[in-house]
Design a protein around this motif. Sequence first.
Motif: not given
Length: 350
Positions: A193-213
């Motif tokens: 679960l931790d890996t899935a959440l962490s890896v998803e945030r490294t994918e290149p995509r349009d970031k919504a405000p606060g995404a990845g934080e």
Amino acid sequence: MIPLLVIGLITLGDVLAPASVRLSPLLIAAPAMTASFAGPVLTGCVGLLAVLAQIAVNASEGFLGHPGRLTEVITVGLVSAMIVLFRAVLDRHMRELNRVRAVADVAQRVLLRPLPVRVGPLLIASVYLAAEPGAEIGGDLYAAARTSNATRLIIGDVRGSGLTAVADASLVLGAFRAIAHWPVPLTDLVSHLDTALSVERTEPRDKAPGAGESFVTAAVLEIPDDRSVVRLVNCGHPPPLLLCDSGVKALEGQAPALPLGLGHLAAGRYHTEDFPFGEGDQLLLYTDGVVEARNSEGAFFPLAERVPGVDGDGPQYLVDRLHRELLHHTGGHQGDDAALVVLERHRAER
């Protein structure tokens, strides 16, 4: 009947009133009232009836051809037509809104599937309170899955709110459902679960405000069918409450882990802890939206004080009671998403 009564009273009043008092222009109130609760067809019929009533009043007084009276009739007719047009546009927008709501409801139910009432030796009851009006899901999450000889559950809370929180919640739920059925150790499940959440945030995509934080606090549990224990990996989540004959006990582990989504900071730090969970015991899972709910005086909701012990009425009764008391405590205004799940162990069906 109210618009018809209005037309009748105005018509009668205009006939009985002195000639200097003109009430018939008020007939426009009838179609305006009708548009507030009826569709364009009924509104148009009431508007036509108002025009005919005004014509009848003018005819009874012998002023049907008078320019001023004729202007009144035309005005009532034109305004009635405009009201009908606006009501038709409103109905079209309402149909579009209802279609959008129907799609949103289906999407929300797919994302946050209702928990089963019974799984193996467990009875389950749950309630979800979304802070966003009209929504059925927010940043809180829960799910259940079966292995060959155990039941696994997760309850979690995404830091933040809005679409970013919903996106992270859906990611954790999808990852949990993908692997929870497999006979992997509970610590491996949490690492996934931790890996899935962490890896998803490294994918290149349009970031919504606060995404990845943001991060996700979660409690991941495994309840074997043949052992009176509950295995728990707590990732920064409020501790579950065990309700048994001896009272209420918070399952605070000795080695709590960091929340999900912190990547390398939490790698290899997950440990499973066992707690007694016997037949007839209840386990209360909740998110911080419950214990941090405030009343008008700023006091937090005293969850532990509201669950004095096992009452024998089943998990659904406890969930409904806590739901009512929580809404009463907050005055019906939920400032944060909140979720409650109650598990009760019963003898497994053979």
